[in-house]
Design a protein around this motif. Structure first.
Motif, mmCIF file in Angstrom:
data_model
loop_
_atom_site.group_PDB
_atom_site.id
_atom_site.type_symbol
_atom_site.label_atom_id
_atom_site.label_comp_id
_atom_site.label_asym_id
_atom_site.label_seq_id
_atom_site.Cartn_x
_atom_site.Cartn_y
_atom_site.Cartn_z
ATOM 1 N N VAL A 9 3.465 18.566 31.715
ATOM 2 C CA VAL A 9 3.435 17.578 32.810
ATOM 3 C C VAL A 9 2.197 17.813 33.679
ATOM 4 O O VAL A 9 1.458 16.880 34.007
ATOM 5 C CB VAL A 9 4.740 17.669 33.644
ATOM 6 N N TYR A 13 -0.932 15.142 34.370
ATOM 7 C CA TYR A 13 -1.302 14.614 35.691
ATOM 8 C C TYR A 13 -2.681 15.107 36.130
ATOM 9 O O TYR A 13 -3.350 14.430 36.906
ATOM 10 C CB TYR A 13 -0.197 14.879 36.718
ATOM 11 N N CYS A 29 3.827 7.982 32.291
ATOM 12 C CA CYS A 29 5.082 7.743 32.979
ATOM 13 C C CYS A 29 4.765 6.947 34.231
ATOM 14 O O CYS A 29 3.958 7.339 35.044
ATOM 15 C CB CYS A 29 5.720 9.067 33.372
ATOM 16 N N LEU A 51 1.622 5.290 39.905
ATOM 17 C CA LEU A 51 2.532 6.228 39.240
ATOM 18 C C LEU A 51 3.964 6.173 39.767
ATOM 19 O O LEU A 51 4.826 6.877 39.263
ATOM 20 C CB LEU A 51 2.008 7.664 39.411
ATOM 21 N N GLY A 72 6.471 15.814 44.963
ATOM 22 C CA GLY A 72 5.645 15.276 43.877
ATOM 23 C C GLY A 72 4.720 14.209 44.435
ATOM 24 O O GLY A 72 4.730 13.054 43.994
ATOM 25 N N SER A 73 3.905 14.609 45.399
ATOM 26 C CA SER A 73 3.167 13.642 46.238
ATOM 27 C C SER A 73 1.943 13.055 45.571
ATOM 28 O O SER A 73 1.320 12.141 46.125
ATOM 29 C CB SER A 73 2.779 14.314 47.558
ATOM 30 N N LEU A 95 4.038 17.793 48.586
ATOM 31 C CA LEU A 95 4.159 18.961 47.705
ATOM 32 C C LEU A 95 4.016 18.507 46.253
ATOM 33 O O LEU A 95 4.744 17.614 45.802
ATOM 34 C CB LEU A 95 5.535 19.612 47.918
ATOM 35 N N PHE A 97 2.872 20.210 42.149
ATOM 36 C CA PHE A 97 2.455 21.436 41.442
ATOM 37 C C PHE A 97 1.180 21.263 40.628
ATOM 38 O O PHE A 97 0.707 22.229 40.029
ATOM 39 C CB PHE A 97 3.600 22.038 40.639
ATOM 40 N N THR A 98 0.614 20.043 40.576
ATOM 41 C CA THR A 98 -0.644 19.836 39.853
ATOM 42 C C THR A 98 -1.802 19.996 40.842
ATOM 43 O O THR A 98 -1.974 19.165 41.750
ATOM 44 C CB THR A 98 -0.667 18.435 39.218
ATOM 45 N N ASP A 123 6.002 24.071 43.440
ATOM 46 C CA ASP A 123 7.036 23.479 42.591
ATOM 47 C C ASP A 123 8.200 22.989 43.459
ATOM 48 O O ASP A 123 8.709 23.737 44.299
ATOM 49 C CB ASP A 123 7.517 24.570 41.610
ATOM 50 N N ASN A 140 8.865 9.812 44.871
ATOM 51 C CA ASN A 140 8.658 8.578 44.116
ATOM 52 C C ASN A 140 8.372 8.875 42.647
ATOM 53 O O ASN A 140 7.274 9.292 42.287
ATOM 54 C CB ASN A 140 7.488 7.778 44.741
ATOM 55 N N CYS A 141 9.396 8.751 41.834
ATOM 56 C CA CYS A 141 9.257 8.829 40.373
ATOM 57 C C CYS A 141 8.865 10.226 39.896
ATOM 58 O O CYS A 141 7.986 10.377 39.044
ATOM 59 C CB CYS A 141 8.237 7.803 39.882
ATOM 60 N N VAL A 142 9.528 11.229 40.416
ATOM 61 C CA VAL A 142 9.164 12.618 40.126
ATOM 62 C C VAL A 142 10.326 13.406 39.518
ATOM 63 O O VAL A 142 10.139 14.141 38.541
ATOM 64 C CB VAL A 142 8.676 13.317 41.418
ATOM 65 N N VAL A 146 11.566 16.672 36.178
ATOM 66 C CA VAL A 146 11.922 18.048 36.558
ATOM 67 C C VAL A 146 13.155 18.498 35.778
ATOM 68 O O VAL A 146 14.180 17.818 35.784
ATOM 69 C CB VAL A 146 12.187 18.120 38.082
HETATM 70 C C1 LIG Z 1 4.823 9.996 38.260
HETATM 71 S S1 LIG Z 1 3.802 11.017 39.283
HETATM 72 C C2 LIG Z 1 4.186 10.348 40.901
HETATM 73 C C3 LIG Z 1 3.173 10.731 41.946
HETATM 74 C C4 LIG Z 1 3.397 10.126 43.319
HETATM 75 N N1 LIG Z 1 4.763 10.344 43.780
HETATM 76 C C5 LIG Z 1 3.057 8.658 43.319
HETATM 77 O O1 LIG Z 1 3.984 7.826 43.368
HETATM 78 O O2 LIG Z 1 1.858 8.343 43.257
HETATM 79 C C6 LIG Z 1 4.671 12.565 39.257
HETATM 80 C C7 LIG Z 1 4.041 13.658 40.105
HETATM 81 O O3 LIG Z 1 5.016 14.690 40.225
HETATM 82 C C8 LIG Z 1 4.380 15.931 40.057
HETATM 83 N N2 LIG Z 1 5.411 16.879 39.583
HETATM 84 C C9 LIG Z 1 6.144 16.814 38.437
HETATM 85 N N3 LIG Z 1 6.999 17.851 38.368
HETATM 86 C C10 LIG Z 1 6.819 18.584 39.503
HETATM 87 C C11 LIG Z 1 7.410 19.788 40.008
HETATM 88 N N4 LIG Z 1 8.355 20.445 39.329
HETATM 89 N N5 LIG Z 1 6.976 20.266 41.202
HETATM 90 C C12 LIG Z 1 6.003 19.618 41.889
HETATM 91 N N6 LIG Z 1 5.398 18.478 41.463
HETATM 92 C C13 LIG Z 1 5.800 17.961 40.276
HETATM 93 C C14 LIG Z 1 3.249 15.670 39.090
HETATM 94 O O4 LIG Z 1 2.234 16.638 39.202
HETATM 95 C C15 LIG Z 1 2.795 14.269 39.522
HETATM 96 O O5 LIG Z 1 1.778 14.328 40.498
#
Ligand SMILES: C[S@@+](CC[C@H](N)C(=O)[O-])C[C@H]1O[C@@H](n2cnc3c(N)ncnc32)[C@H](O)[C@@H]1O
Length: 250
Positions: A9, A13, A29, A51, A72-73, A95, A97-98, A123, A140-142, A146
């Protein structure tokens, strides 16, 4: 297995940021799931990679002066809208993790001259903020990405102040997932294969001790024609975007 899924993941990203031309590819995704943000106060086009799968800030009842946490910002898309809502006396944490995402989000915040937004690399299964320090959690969509959603909801309950609440947009499933999807290690598949059945999702929130659980919005998602045959082969299996509210009781 879980670790490698998370690494996968992160890699995907990171590529979204590197390509910096909107959504990563047809296998991304969120492609086709996202909604139009551009009318929202605080919207910043450079943070919008398309996203998301909802507009959580619209339902999150954010007030001036509050502290908001976005899980997952990404590049800060929802954080900048929340920043306009809380005003200079409030605070927004993003927050993710990427690392490339948080670097991009910080760059965006600097371009906007915002001092009430802070981006943290970490994370969401282990939120690096103190207990009871946040009024509103958005995402939003995170969570569909997980592995341990129960742990994330427990963490949300821990960081929320008493009476605080969450409003989270996410992908959930209805019906039996096709076997081909469950065995597909591809990235797009992981968004859907990682999504929980809707009923289990709501039960997991309740299991974390959150109350007043309410589906604020619900929308059936469709896939581009090229993906539909592989991922939604029949009407017996469907995917939805839901926005869910829940509160930490006294
Ligand atoms: C589909 S994108 C959505 C990004 C943002 N919320 C938006 O709407 O633009 C998912 C995001 O969640 C982050 N992510 C996924 N799993 C995560 C975790 N376990 N901890 C922190 N971030 C996570 C990814 O790095 C990615 O930036």
């Amino acid at each position: 297995m879980i670790k490698s899924m998370k690494e996968h993941v992160k890699q995907q990203y990171s590529k979204v940021v590197e390509q910096a031309d909107g959504c990563c590819s047809a296998a991304c995704c969120g492609e086709g799931f996202n909604q139009d943000y551009s009318a929202l106060s605080g919207y910043y086009a450079q943070a919008d990679y398309g996203l998301g799968c909802g507009l959580p800030t619209e339902s999150a009842r954010i007030r001036r002066g509050q502290t908001v946490l976005d899980l997952g910002s990404g590049a800060g898309n929802d954080c900048f809208v929340a920043s306009a809502e809380v005003g200079a006396e409030g605070k927004v944490y993003g927050l993710d993790f990427t690392e490339q995402m948080t670097l991009k989000a910080r760059h965006n915040a600097a371009q906007l001259g915002l001092s009430n937004v802070e981006f943290i690399t970490g994370d969401i299964e282990d939120i690096p903020l103190p207990a009871a320090s946040v009024d509103v959690v958005i995402s939003n969509c995170v969570l569909n990405l997980v592995p341990d959603k129960a742990r994330v909801f427990a963490q949300i309950r821990r960081v929320l102040a008493v009476g605080g609440h969450m409003s989270i947009a996410d992908v959930v499933t209805v019906g039996e997932a096709p076997a081909a999807l469950r065995g597909d290690a591809g990235f797009f598949a992981s968004c859907i294969a990682g999504a929980m059945p809707k009923g289990d999702y709501l039960q997991t929130i309740a299991g974390a001790g959150l109350v007043d659980i309410e589906i604020q919005k619900e929308r059936q998602l469709d896939l581009p024609q090229s993906l539909r045959a592989a991922y939604l082969p029949s009407d017996d299996f469907q995917i939805y975007s839901i926005t869910v509210f829940a509160r930490k009781a006294a």
